[in-house]
Design an enzyme around this catalytic site. Structure first.
Site, PDB file in Angstrom:
ATOM      1  N   LYS A 197     -16.774  52.895  -7.026  1.00  0.00           N
ATOM      2  CA  LYS A 197     -16.289  51.694  -6.327  1.00  0.00           C
ATOM      3  C   LYS A 197     -17.384  50.641  -6.231  1.00  0.00           C
ATOM      4  O   LYS A 197     -17.145  49.452  -6.416  1.00  0.00           O
ATOM      5  CB  LYS A 197     -15.821  52.079  -4.913  1.00  0.00           C
ATOM      6  CG  LYS A 197     -14.539  52.888  -4.948  1.00  0.00           C
ATOM      7  CD  LYS A 197     -14.145  53.388  -3.592  1.00  0.00           C
ATOM      8  CE  LYS A 197     -15.042  54.489  -3.108  1.00  0.00           C
ATOM      9  NZ  LYS A 197     -14.404  55.622  -2.470  1.00  0.00           N
ATOM     10  N   ARG A 247      -8.462  64.991  -2.348  1.00  0.00           N
ATOM     11  CA  ARG A 247      -9.617  65.715  -1.792  1.00  0.00           C
ATOM     12  C   ARG A 247      -9.506  65.817  -0.277  1.00  0.00           C
ATOM     13  O   ARG A 247      -9.812  66.851   0.317  1.00  0.00           O
ATOM     14  CB  ARG A 247     -10.927  65.006  -2.168  1.00  0.00           C
ATOM     15  CG  ARG A 247     -11.281  65.168  -3.632  1.00  0.00           C
ATOM     16  CD  ARG A 247     -12.406  64.230  -4.028  1.00  0.00           C
ATOM     17  NE  ARG A 247     -13.608  64.448  -3.258  1.00  0.00           N
ATOM     18  CZ  ARG A 247     -14.475  63.492  -2.929  1.00  0.00           C
ATOM     19  NH1 ARG A 247     -14.276  62.244  -3.317  1.00  0.00           N
ATOM     20  NH2 ARG A 247     -15.542  63.777  -2.238  1.00  0.00           N
ATOM     21  N   HIS A 281     -23.307  50.750   1.933  1.00  0.00           N
ATOM     22  CA  HIS A 281     -22.253  51.754   2.098  1.00  0.00           C
ATOM     23  C   HIS A 281     -22.824  52.962   2.826  1.00  0.00           C
ATOM     24  O   HIS A 281     -23.915  53.419   2.525  1.00  0.00           O
ATOM     25  CB  HIS A 281     -21.728  52.179   0.722  1.00  0.00           C
ATOM     26  CG  HIS A 281     -20.450  52.962   0.798  1.00  0.00           C
ATOM     27  ND1 HIS A 281     -19.204  52.376   0.860  1.00  0.00           N
ATOM     28  CD2 HIS A 281     -20.228  54.286   0.829  1.00  0.00           C
ATOM     29  CE1 HIS A 281     -18.285  53.304   0.927  1.00  0.00           C
ATOM     30  NE2 HIS A 281     -18.873  54.488   0.910  1.00  0.00           N
ATOM     31  N   SER A 302     -17.488  59.247  -6.516  1.00  0.00           N
ATOM     32  CA  SER A 302     -16.491  58.455  -5.799  1.00  0.00           C
ATOM     33  C   SER A 302     -17.107  57.161  -5.255  1.00  0.00           C
ATOM     34  O   SER A 302     -16.595  56.054  -5.479  1.00  0.00           O
ATOM     35  CB  SER A 302     -15.928  59.322  -4.658  1.00  0.00           C
ATOM     36  OG  SER A 302     -15.220  58.555  -3.740  1.00  0.00           O
ATOM     37  N   ASP A 353     -10.127  57.093  -8.562  1.00  0.00           N
ATOM     38  CA  ASP A 353     -10.830  57.560  -7.361  1.00  0.00           C
ATOM     39  C   ASP A 353      -9.888  57.530  -6.165  1.00  0.00           C
ATOM     40  O   ASP A 353      -9.865  58.459  -5.351  1.00  0.00           O
ATOM     41  CB  ASP A 353     -12.052  56.684  -7.063  1.00  0.00           C
ATOM     42  CG  ASP A 353     -12.625  57.011  -5.684  1.00  0.00           C
ATOM     43  OD1 ASP A 353     -13.123  58.129  -5.511  1.00  0.00           O
ATOM     44  OD2 ASP A 353     -12.527  56.168  -4.773  1.00  0.00           O
TER      45      ASP A 353
HETATM   46  N1  URA Z   1     -16.946  58.002   0.768  1.00  0.00           N
HETATM   47  C1  URA Z   1     -16.350  57.833  -0.459  1.00  0.00           C
HETATM   48  O1  URA Z   1     -16.045  56.708  -0.867  1.00  0.00           O
HETATM   49  N2  URA Z   1     -16.110  58.913  -1.203  1.00  0.00           N
HETATM   50  C2  URA Z   1     -16.435  60.170  -0.796  1.00  0.00           C
HETATM   51  O2  URA Z   1     -16.209  61.102  -1.535  1.00  0.00           O
HETATM   52  C3  URA Z   1     -17.043  60.350   0.483  1.00  0.00           C
HETATM   53  C4  URA Z   1     -17.308  59.230   1.253  1.00  0.00           C
END
Ligand code: URA
Length: 443
Positions: A187, A168, A82, A183, A161
């Site tokens: 995931k 956000r 990620h 966040s 989230d």
């Molecule tokens: N990627 C995410 O999944 N969450 C964030 O807050 C920033 C980047």
């Protein structure tokens, strides 16, 4: 009343208890806490921060609000990668097929473009018919068949989230280390992984440009991974210029395809191999980074990685012919060269200006429900440090009309700074963060 008290306390620099964060998240999910109250709390968090306990409580509340993938019966390592977000960052498009062609399952959950940064889901949807909205059951069975699924955050995964993230994005509360860490990790921990690799960007185009803050984010996510039983490695990579040459959805898919055929730009190959090596080692397919690198080189030169991309595309409803003929991707109507306005050294290719330029061309969103034009963007051949002569082509604008061409030219003239002296770009890869600590790896 709970929300009001918590906003007030965080505003004044106080600490929220674990049970309060959990109750608040549950109430927000039920719709019992208004968005305006949650937005106020998020802003208080951006300004005052969260300590480690608070961050973990928030992350767990989001994780437990949804389902988790149970992939334990796959019988192989399961590793995702990620990125914290960048411009021209098409590494996921290279690594998902490459690593999954080498015996590590890759359940890759990606996002859409956010602010000036691009999103893997938007890029994949440049491929006609490609479905990113798989259910968890579909993703699971595809992983069993071919070892890879490229999916979005469905309603089933970390729904709190998902709701907070949209809020956000609309309230200038993305740039917070604990909020980003909670966040991302909520995931990733729902994916049933045995390992996680994080690409934490630093430099002017990153959400956290400052190296010390990027490192803090990396260390926090690595420690959350460890606490939750998922070995996690983070590499800090440069985002003071775009990665590779192509910036824009279909253009980036095309560059990723060239890379899978062994013809990618050197910086994209270097970052992909560094992250891919971490994935293969964590996934148990390679004994060390050198062995992993050799495996990846063979997967590319033999055509195995490209073949795996064809299979993924076919499974997810797209046309796999694109891997052999990227010209079937959406093509921009207007294509114009941008030439150097003066002779000199390229001091900067500023990624934020490029990312904002893509949005201005229609290739990104200003509202969540905007439809995007996959064909638009830039190919930038000039790199920081290059000497260019006045009138030499240094970039190309891909636009849907002449107004787009003008917007693209304006973005390039802001982004490409040519001077008498170069600026020293950040090393492409600078730090490696594991549970054992931080290592400098400047390259
Ligand atoms: N990627 C995410 O999944 N969450 C964030 O807050 C920033 C980047």
């Amino acid at each position: 009343m709970l929300a009001y008290r918590l906003i007030e306390r965080k505003r004044d620099g106080g600490v929220l208890a674990r049970h309060e964060i959990r109750e608040l998240a549950a109430a927000y999910e039920r719709g019992d806490v208004a968005d305006y109250q949650m937005a106020a709390l998020l802003m208080a968090i951006v300004l005052r921060g969260l300590d480690r306990e608070e961050t973990i409580a928030l992350m767990e509340s989001m994780l437990e609000s949804g389902a988790r993938l149970d992939l334990s019966d796959l019988g192989v390592g399961r590793v995702d990668k990620h990125s914290t977000g960048g411009v021209g960052d098409k590494v996921s498009l290279v690594l998902a097929p490459l690593v999954s062609s080498l015996g590590v399952a890759v359940p890759m959950m990606s996002g859409r473009g956010l602010a000036h940064t691009g999103g893997t889901l938007d890029k994949l949807e440049s491929i006609a018919g490609f479905r990113t909205e798989l259910t968890l059951a579909e993703a699971r069975s595809q992983l069993g068949r071919i070892g890879c699924a490229l999916i979005g955050q469905s309603r089933e995964i970390a729904p709190v989230d998902r709701k907070l993230y949209a809020l956000r994005d609309a309230t200038a509360t993305v740039e917070s280390i604990p909020l980003i860490a909670a966040s991302i990790m909520s995931k990733k921990l729902a994916e049933g992984l045995t390992g996680l690799v994080l690409d934490v960007k630093r430099g002017s185009g990153a959400f956290l440009p400052d190296t010390a803050r990027a490192l803090e984010l990396a260390e926090l996510m690595v420690s959350i991974g460890k606490t939750h039983g998922v070995p996690t490695v983070a590499l800090l990579t440069a985002m003071d210029r775009p990665l590779g040459r192509a910036c824009g959805n279909a253009l980036e898919v095309e560059e990723a395809i060239h890379t899978l055929h062994g013809e990618g730009p050197p910086d994209l190959i270097q970052v992909s191999y560094a992250l891919g090596a971490e994935m293969l080692v964590l996934g148990g397919a390679a004994s060390d980074a050198d062995a992993a690198r050799r495996m990846m080189e063979v997967a590319i030169s033999s055509g195995r990685a490209a073949e795996q991309f064809r299979r993924i595309i076919e499974e997810q409803g797209g046309n796999p012919t694109v891997v052999d003929d990227p010209s079937i991707l959406p093509q921009a109507r207007e294509v114009e060269l941008y030439t150097a306005p003066r002779s000199g050294i390229v001091a900067q290719v500023e990624p934020r200006a490029i990312g904002r330029g893509i949005v201005a061309l229609g290739g990104g969103r200003t509202r969540m429900d905007d439809r995007i034009d996959h064909s638009v963007g830039f190919v930038i051949s000039a790199r920081p440090g290059d000497y260019v002569t006045a009138g030499e082509p240094v970039a190309t604008v891909f636009a849907r009309d002449m107004a787009g061409v003008a917007a693209g030219m304006a973005a390039l003239s802001e982004a490409l700074v040519i001077g008498d002296e170069g600026e020293i770009p950040l090393p492409l890869l600078s730090h490696r963060v594991t549970a054992a600590g931080v290592e400098r790896i400047d390259t």
